[in-house]
Design an enzyme around this catalytic site. Structure first.
Site, PDB file in Angstrom:
ATOM      1  N   GLY A  10      41.455  21.960  35.958  1.00 53.15           N
ATOM      2  CA  GLY A  10      41.749  23.395  36.067  1.00 53.15           C
ATOM      3  C   GLY A  10      41.458  23.884  37.478  1.00 53.15           C
ATOM      4  N   ALA A  11      42.536  24.244  38.211  1.00 51.57           N
ATOM      5  CA  ALA A  11      42.383  24.687  39.609  1.00 51.57           C
ATOM      6  C   ALA A  11      42.629  26.184  39.707  1.00 51.57           C
ATOM      7  CB  ALA A  11      43.361  23.916  40.500  1.00 51.57           C
ATOM      8  N   GLY A  12      42.001  26.949  38.822  1.00 50.96           N
ATOM      9  CA  GLY A  12      42.229  28.394  38.790  1.00 50.96           C
ATOM     10  C   GLY A  12      41.154  29.166  39.532  1.00 50.96           C
ATOM     11  N   ASP A  35      45.135  19.755  38.111  1.00 48.54           N
ATOM     12  CA  ASP A  35      45.777  20.789  37.312  1.00 48.54           C
ATOM     13  C   ASP A  35      47.165  20.298  36.910  1.00 48.54           C
ATOM     14  OD1 ASP A  35      45.112  24.184  37.374  1.00 48.54           O
ATOM     15  OD2 ASP A  35      46.993  23.450  36.521  1.00 48.54           O
ATOM     16  N   THR A  95      42.617  34.722  24.729  1.00 45.24           N
ATOM     17  CA  THR A  95      42.473  35.170  23.352  1.00 45.24           C
ATOM     18  C   THR A  95      43.703  34.707  22.558  1.00 45.24           C
ATOM     19  OG1 THR A  95      41.320  37.089  24.212  1.00 45.24           O
ATOM     20  CG2 THR A  95      42.070  37.227  21.939  1.00 45.24           C
ATOM     21  N   ALA A 165      31.746  36.595  40.178  1.00 38.63           N
ATOM     22  CA  ALA A 165      32.686  37.698  39.976  1.00 38.63           C
ATOM     23  C   ALA A 165      33.799  37.531  40.997  1.00 38.63           C
ATOM     24  CB  ALA A 165      31.984  39.035  40.142  1.00 38.63           C
ATOM     25  N   SER A 270      35.150  54.514  35.915  1.00 35.76           N
ATOM     26  CA  SER A 270      36.453  54.074  36.412  1.00 35.76           C
ATOM     27  C   SER A 270      37.506  54.278  35.341  1.00 35.76           C
ATOM     28  CB  SER A 270      36.403  52.590  36.782  1.00 35.76           C
ATOM     29  OG  SER A 270      36.279  51.810  35.602  1.00 35.76           O
ATOM     30  N   CYS A 277      37.547  38.147  31.871  1.00 33.14           N
ATOM     31  CA  CYS A 277      36.357  37.802  31.080  1.00 33.14           C
ATOM     32  C   CYS A 277      35.878  38.864  30.095  1.00 33.14           C
ATOM     33  CB  CYS A 277      35.205  37.468  32.018  1.00 33.14           C
ATOM     34  SG  CYS A 277      35.340  35.816  32.686  1.00 33.14           S
ATOM     35  N   LYS A 280      37.887  39.492  26.798  1.00 33.09           N
ATOM     36  CA  LYS A 280      38.013  38.230  26.054  1.00 33.09           C
ATOM     37  C   LYS A 280      36.661  37.804  25.474  1.00 33.09           C
ATOM     38  CE  LYS A 280      38.003  34.304  28.105  1.00 33.09           C
ATOM     39  NZ  LYS A 280      38.304  33.262  29.086  1.00 33.09           N
TER      40      LYS A 280
HETATM   41  C1  UDX Z   1      32.782  39.292  35.438  1.00 35.78           C
HETATM   42  C2  UDX Z   1      31.276  39.044  35.580  1.00 35.78           C
HETATM   43  O1  UDX Z   1      30.728  40.003  36.500  1.00 35.78           O
HETATM   44  C3  UDX Z   1      31.016  37.629  36.073  1.00 35.78           C
HETATM   45  O2  UDX Z   1      29.613  37.372  36.123  1.00 35.78           O
HETATM   46  C4  UDX Z   1      31.682  36.642  35.112  1.00 35.78           C
HETATM   47  O3  UDX Z   1      31.515  35.321  35.550  1.00 35.78           O
HETATM   48  C5  UDX Z   1      33.167  36.959  34.972  1.00 35.78           C
HETATM   49  O4  UDX Z   1      33.340  38.310  34.569  1.00 35.78           O
HETATM   50  P1  UDX Z   1      34.782  39.808  37.106  1.00 35.78           P
HETATM   51  O5  UDX Z   1      35.574  40.074  35.878  1.00 35.78           O
HETATM   52  O6  UDX Z   1      35.347  38.898  38.137  1.00 35.78           O
HETATM   53  O7  UDX Z   1      33.360  39.201  36.734  1.00 35.78           O
HETATM   54  O8  UDX Z   1      34.489  41.199  37.841  1.00 35.78           O
HETATM   55  P2  UDX Z   1      33.387  42.348  37.685  1.00 35.78           P
HETATM   56  O9  UDX Z   1      32.897  42.676  39.038  1.00 35.78           O
HETATM   57  O10 UDX Z   1      32.368  42.055  36.672  1.00 35.78           O
HETATM   58  O11 UDX Z   1      34.267  43.593  37.205  1.00 35.78           O
HETATM   59  C6  UDX Z   1      34.894  43.642  35.940  1.00 35.78           C
HETATM   60  C7  UDX Z   1      35.622  44.958  35.760  1.00 35.78           C
HETATM   61  O12 UDX Z   1      34.715  46.042  35.592  1.00 35.78           O
HETATM   62  C8  UDX Z   1      36.522  45.345  36.931  1.00 35.78           C
HETATM   63  O13 UDX Z   1      37.737  45.858  36.465  1.00 35.78           O
HETATM   64  C9  UDX Z   1      35.724  46.405  37.642  1.00 35.78           C
HETATM   65  O14 UDX Z   1      36.531  47.285  38.376  1.00 35.78           O
HETATM   66  C10 UDX Z   1      35.047  47.105  36.471  1.00 35.78           C
HETATM   67  N1  UDX Z   1      33.815  47.813  36.837  1.00 35.78           N
HETATM   68  C11 UDX Z   1      32.734  47.121  37.314  1.00 35.78           C
HETATM   69  C12 UDX Z   1      33.748  49.195  36.689  1.00 35.78           C
HETATM   70  O15 UDX Z   1      34.715  49.837  36.264  1.00 35.78           O
HETATM   71  N2  UDX Z   1      32.586  49.840  37.027  1.00 35.78           N
HETATM   72  C13 UDX Z   1      31.493  49.183  37.495  1.00 35.78           C
HETATM   73  O16 UDX Z   1      30.475  49.849  37.770  1.00 35.78           O
HETATM   74  C14 UDX Z   1      31.574  47.775  37.657  1.00 35.78           C
HETATM   75  P1  ADP Z   2      40.141  30.732  35.172  1.00 37.96           P
HETATM   76  O1  ADP Z   2      40.025  32.150  35.622  1.00 37.96           O
HETATM   77  O2  ADP Z   2      39.306  30.439  33.950  1.00 37.96           O
HETATM   78  O3  ADP Z   2      39.908  29.744  36.264  1.00 37.96           O
HETATM   79  P2  ADP Z   2      42.996  30.196  35.385  1.00 37.96           P
HETATM   80  O4  ADP Z   2      44.098  30.522  34.424  1.00 37.96           O
HETATM   81  O5  ADP Z   2      43.012  30.813  36.749  1.00 37.96           O
HETATM   82  O6  ADP Z   2      41.644  30.525  34.613  1.00 37.96           O
HETATM   83  O7  ADP Z   2      42.933  28.613  35.596  1.00 37.96           O
HETATM   84  C1  ADP Z   2      42.996  27.662  34.599  1.00 37.96           C
HETATM   85  C2  ADP Z   2      43.842  26.497  35.093  1.00 37.96           C
HETATM   86  O8  ADP Z   2      43.734  25.425  34.159  1.00 37.96           O
HETATM   87  C3  ADP Z   2      45.339  26.799  35.219  1.00 37.96           C
HETATM   88  O9  ADP Z   2      45.753  26.544  36.554  1.00 37.96           O
HETATM   89  C4  ADP Z   2      46.005  25.805  34.217  1.00 37.96           C
HETATM   90  O10 ADP Z   2      47.223  25.279  34.705  1.00 37.96           O
HETATM   91  C5  ADP Z   2      44.958  24.706  34.118  1.00 37.96           C
HETATM   92  N1  ADP Z   2      45.023  23.912  32.883  1.00 37.96           N
HETATM   93  C6  ADP Z   2      45.055  24.344  31.608  1.00 37.96           C
HETATM   94  N2  ADP Z   2      45.061  23.298  30.738  1.00 37.96           N
HETATM   95  C7  ADP Z   2      45.017  22.163  31.485  1.00 37.96           C
HETATM   96  C8  ADP Z   2      44.991  20.748  31.187  1.00 37.96           C
HETATM   97  N3  ADP Z   2      44.983  20.296  29.926  1.00 37.96           N
HETATM   98  N4  ADP Z   2      44.965  19.881  32.220  1.00 37.96           N
HETATM   99  C9  ADP Z   2      44.958  20.345  33.496  1.00 37.96           C
HETATM  100  N5  ADP Z   2      44.962  21.650  33.844  1.00 37.96           N
HETATM  101  C10 ADP Z   2      45.003  22.563  32.859  1.00 37.96           C
END
Ligand code: UDX
Ligand code: ADP
Length: 463
Positions: A10-12, A35, A95, A165, A270, A277, A280
């Site tokens: 997974g290279a996301g 990936d 989800t 984050a 906001s 995250c 979900k």
């Molecule tokens: C979150 C967690 O912070 C991180 O630890 C986990 O690994 C993945 O999920 P992320 O979703 O990347 O990270 O961003 P985050 O900074 O947590 O913000 C989430 C959402 O909440 C954004 O839409 C942000 O704009 C909103 N937010 C955050 C607010 O509306 N108000 C705030 O005070 C803080």
């Molecule tokens: P995250 O935010 O959790 O990193 P992403 O959707 O950005 O999620 O990245 C997940 C990656 O995993 C995608 O690039 C997808 O193509 C890859 N992926 C999903 N299933 C497999 C699999 N079975 N083998 C290799 N790569 C996979």
């Protein structure tokens, strides 16, 4: 044992930055990120670092240092799994959109596929690390598949949830508040935990690396996100009360945030939280609680999502009400589409849902975001399945220039808190717009007083 060869599936947004930082900090470890998505891997390998598939401040420097030295991106999944002593699973766990647990449970289809693939090609003992957010007790599923389909190879499963984050991923990885590693409490399990501790110890003080049993680690990830999201929903719920009274949510946030027991972070009202995250993970938590018959607990956490949905809808309604109860054929400009600043990620972004509400009312949208592509924005709307792709294309225009985006517009809605919005020539924007010119600041980042002086009608959240 010592970890020498890592394969990350997974290279996301999680796998890419995490492995880049591990490779940068541990030159003695060979890290291969694989990936299924060839385009994504090609972008990670692009000699022009501007073309990396995800935008994260500081990431291109890290990739530049490690790529080709001990960091590799590849589509040869089986080869990388076969050679590695440690495999990180960082695939997406969206989800479920069908069947049992639809709309709540995480779809573990991809995780299961990974486990089966690992079992198929492994001939040497391996540590398997769950990096993706997973429902509690997923490790037992992975374990079961590996045990029953593997060929006598010993697998140790660890949970090492990601807390980075987006937008601050590199900094979060370099200086995390903590790293969490959960594993079996057997002797072999403890050895595996120790091996991974030694990787992180290279750049993170040992006392920041916490070790727990597998289930605590899995549940901690969901809990951390649920608590953070709950703070945002709590403050957002009160923003509505502030709008009806003379209270101002920014002042309330400041006042409560100085209480050291509460703290100042995640109290910014906001248009609603987004990201891959929060929603979900809470839905997941709710599903797990329901599975165990814990109705009250499930309902408690579900409320965090309900307030978030309400906040997005409320924002759209506020725009419609203030534009004299109709936005039909009116041009409304969106500044920002990403779910937060400094990322090109749009998953669950509030912008998508606000746009959808306004499109139902037959508004015309003009969108500008410094990092999100037109293709992505339209794909986000198409994914909702509420109107045809052709209609979305007709009703939404994506601009490369913010001033163009505001030309002849009735209103601006700020959906993402990009810093550059604060520095715009707002007089110039005002001159281009139809009057009265409205601004709906869904992030409370603009200087209300200054804008009102120019002549804008300004609406912010919670005041
Ligand atoms: C979150 C967690 O912070 C991180 O630890 C986990 O690994 C993945 O999920 P992320 O979703 O990347 O990270 O961003 P985050 O900074 O947590 O913000 C989430 C959402 O909440 C954004 O839409 C942000 O704009 C909103 N937010 C955050 C607010 O509306 N108000 C705030 O005070 C803080
Ligand atoms: P995250 O935010 O959790 O990193 P992403 O959707 O950005 O999620 O990245 C997940 C990656 O995993 C995608 O690039 C997808 O193509 C890859 N992926 C999903 N299933 C497999 C699999 N079975 N083998 C290799 N790569 C996979």
């Amino acid at each position: 044992m010592e970890i020498k060869k890592i394969c990350c599936i997974g290279a996301g947004y999680v796998g890419g930055p995490t492995m880049s930082v591990i490779a940068q900090q541990c030159p003695h470890i060979q890290v291969t990120v694989v990936d299924l998505n060839q385009e994504r891997i090609a972008a990670w390998n692009d000699s022009n670092l501007e073309n990396l598939p995800i935008y994260e401040p500081g990431l291109s420097d890290v990739v530049k240092e490690a790529r080709g030295r001990n960091l590799f991106f590849s589509t040869e999944i089986e080869k990388a799994i076969h050679e590695a002593d440690t495999i990180f699973i960082s695939v997406n766990t969206p989800t479920k959109t069908y069947g049992k647990g639809k709309g709540l449970a995480a779809d573990l289809k991809w995780i299961e596929l990974c486990a089966r693939q690992i079992a198929k090609v492994s001939t040497t003992d391996k540590i398997i690390v769950e990096k993706s957010t997973l429902p509690v007790r997923t490790a037992s599923t992975i374990k079961d598949i590996l045990k029953h389909t593997g060929n006598g190879v010993n697998f140790q499963i660890l949970s090492n949830p990601e807390f980075l984050a987006e937008g601050t991923a590199v900094q979060d990885l370099l200086k995390p508040d903590r790293v969490l590693i959960g594993g079996d409490q057997s002797e072999k399990g403890k050895e595996a935990i120790q091996a991974l501790v030694e990787v992180y110890e290279r750049w993170i003080p040992r006392e920041r690396v916490l070790t727990t049993n597998l289930w605590s680690s899995e549940l901690s990830k969901l809990t951390a996100n649920a608590f953070l999201a709950q703070r945002v929903s709590s403050i957002n719920s009160l923003s509505e009360l502030c709008e009806r009274t003379e209270a101002d949510i920014s002042e309330v946030s400041r006042a409560i945030g100085t209480d050291s027991r509460i703290g100042p972070k995640f109290l910014k009202a906001s248009v609603g939280f987004g990201g891959s995250c929060f929603q979900k993970d809470i839905l997941n938590l709710v599903y797990i609680c329901r599975t165990y018959g814990l109705t009250e607990v499930a309902e408690y956490w579900e409320q965090v999502i309900k307030i978030n949905d309400h906040q997005k809808r409320r924002f759209a309604t506020q725009i419609i009400t203030n534009l004299y109860n109709t936005v039909n054929a009116k041009k409304i400009t969106f500044l920002g589409w990403a779910f937060k600043k400094d990322t090109n990620d749009t998953r669950e972004s509030a912008a998508i849902y606000v746009a959808d509400h306004l499109l139902f009312e037959k508004a015309k949208l003009s969108v500008y975001d410094p990092k999100v592509t037109e293709q992505q924005m339209l794909a986000d709307l198409d994914y909702l399945n509420t109107r045809s792709a052709q209609e979305n294309q007709e009703l939404v225009t994506v601009e490369q220039d913010p001033y163009e985006a505001c030309e002849d517009s009735h209103a601006i809605a700020v959906l993402t808190e990009w810093d550059e919005f604060k520095d715009y020539d707002w007089q110039r924007i005002y001159d281009k717009m139809l009057k009265p010119a409205h601004i709906f600041d869904g992030r409370n980042i603009l200087d209300k007083e200054q804008l009102e002086k120019i002549g804008f009608k300004v609406f912010s959240i919670g005041s």
